[in-house]
Design an enzyme around this catalytic site. Sequence first.
Site, mmCIF file in Angstrom:
data_model
loop_
_atom_site.group_PDB
_atom_site.id
_atom_site.type_symbol
_atom_site.label_atom_id
_atom_site.label_comp_id
_atom_site.label_asym_id
_atom_site.label_seq_id
_atom_site.Cartn_x
_atom_site.Cartn_y
_atom_site.Cartn_z
ATOM 1 N N CYS A 63 0.829 -1.217 0.000
ATOM 2 C CA CYS A 63 0.000 0.000 0.000
ATOM 3 C C CYS A 63 0.858 1.261 0.000
ATOM 4 O O CYS A 63 0.402 2.327 -0.424
ATOM 5 C CB CYS A 63 -0.953 0.020 1.197
ATOM 6 S SG CYS A 63 -0.137 -0.018 2.810
ATOM 7 N N HIS B 33 -2.269 0.452 7.607
ATOM 8 C CA HIS B 33 -2.649 0.458 6.195
ATOM 9 C C HIS B 33 -2.776 1.885 5.681
ATOM 10 O O HIS B 33 -2.884 2.841 6.476
ATOM 11 C CB HIS B 33 -3.989 -0.292 6.048
ATOM 12 C CG HIS B 33 -4.422 -0.528 4.628
ATOM 13 N ND1 HIS B 33 -3.563 -0.929 3.629
ATOM 14 C CD2 HIS B 33 -5.651 -0.413 4.044
ATOM 15 C CE1 HIS B 33 -4.231 -1.065 2.505
ATOM 16 N NE2 HIS B 33 -5.491 -0.746 2.714
#
Length: 630
Positions: free
Chosen positions: A150, A473
């Site tokens: 990510c 994340h």
Amino acid sequence: MCDKASGKSVVSPKVALPATGVALASAALESHNTVSATTVPPVGAASAPQLASVAIASASASEQQQELPTTSGMSGGGVGAAGASVASGEGSGGIQLMQPNVKDIRELCDIKQLLWGDGVREDVFKRWSQGFEFSDVEPSALVQKQGGPCAVIAPVQAYLLKIIIMDMPGIKLAEISSGKSQSLLIQALCNILLNCQTRRYRIVHILRRSSNATSSTGTTTVTTQSNRNAKPNLSSAARTTKENTPPVPPPPLTQVLGEEVAGGAAVGGVCVIPSAGAGDAAYDIEIEQGVEVTPASVIDIIQGNSSGSSNSNSNSLNDDDATGQLDMDITSQQFHERLHTIHFDDINEVARYYTENYSQLSNTFGVLVFMYSVFLTKGIEQVTADISDTSEPLIHSTYGYGAQSLINLMLTGRSVAHVWDNEQDVGGLKLRGISEQSDIGFITLMEQMRYCTVGSFFKNPRFPVWVMGSDTHLTVLFSNEKRLVSPETPSETGRRIFKSYDPEGNNFISSTMLRDVLAALNLVSEPGYVSLMQKRLDPENLGIILLNAFMDEFFPLESRSTPDTFELMHYNGIPGSNEGNKVRYYYGSAILLEGDLKSICTSNPIVTCLQTKWPNIEINWHNMHMPSLN
């Protein structure tokens, strides 16, 4: 994920090449104990695009390997040094052997060390081994298959959405075609490369080997363009160009470069380019990436005879199908052995290359090769100078997540480790953060937890797109409301400057700081006036000045450029974090309440994160589905 500082971008020196030339150099990252080369006297120079292949050997040279004398007397230390050329039978084209770009090889070694540390954990490498792939139900939304990448995928998605917002107003995201999504992806990648502010783009490419000489997917195609200044058609679907030309006879001699690299490892290489006069022809070269580069294997490369190589079956990287997808069963060592680089002077040439070689982005290692391209284009010296502390790898060795320096490099073109504005003095150390307003913003839940302070340059980007960070994340928030990033009003500037002297977020400063705040705002800061205002703003002589009192005094008619209501959209690339395990955008209606008070709701982390940017925001998500930050 937290903050570091500024500084002017360093423009790397321009290597002497034709203005529109393309230099292709393959790279090798593993140890090889033989340093060998055969010199060839120069016959002619080439003005066509330049192709250079550099093998990276992972095994030690066998005892039977004949050691050749080291190349010497070559002009230019890297790609572009003159070698030898041999004309084809008709004299319309030839092959020139040149010295490979050793600088790229060394930098790729350093980049590998910087990213992964002393060793690459195979489970972490597998999590990062994915291409750029779009969702089945949201044509412009990238899919992240596992945790870790990510740090690259979210910034790329953010730039892709920025292009849609600015260049395609009013379009329905669900109606974007597959071909257009690929074009948007290429534009987003080029935007990130442009942020590196360099005169040369060094693009990393992974070699594929075919099992026979006739396989089209096992070739590296280099096309000589008759008009190198023509802009690429970015909206066209990705394609691979290939033209069959009469075979070019091999030269009588070959040139193999051996050069020492750090740690005693050595690399060997071959450089092959079409010579001047090739016109618009494309030379299809079957590249057989062996364990070692020898004079015999050089001939195989030039002839396109991979089946004739003695090591054609060792460590092979076969294509899965005609789309050019790479074999998943490849180790990190084999991956690094097959890297090479292509040099471009013009970002439009980079876009054309990606368009014609789209499988390099969509294959198993698309995310990795692009990340390496950004690091190589920026330059390892500039990257390490921005990071300052390189003791820890940028990819966590256990969990695989990317460090803030990696995220910042993708967002801003600078690998600083902090997210505050400019520099901050921490215990006598000058720690650098973001030096100017970014195209893409960044906000994080970690700020609410007091782990870091995000500065105004990140919170107020040029475009209404923000990467959002949780503790595990990265996701993306965006809006079509351009007034969210309109220029600051005087009162907003005053509030921002005041808060820059209040790093703890207490909404007050020491009265001794008032003079510095007034000077930063270009207001009267004479000692007599400051003393008068201190008594007025701190009548009880508590030694502090409240934000509200300061704003009422200096900006009594406060105006706000941000609208009271606006639409927001959210993206999370993990399928499991989406309804029905399908990556899609989620829409919500936001409202900014009166006053500066905010409520902290630990059960609603996305609102808590948004409140670091808009303290009094409330949002209602459509279809009763609340997006996830994880």
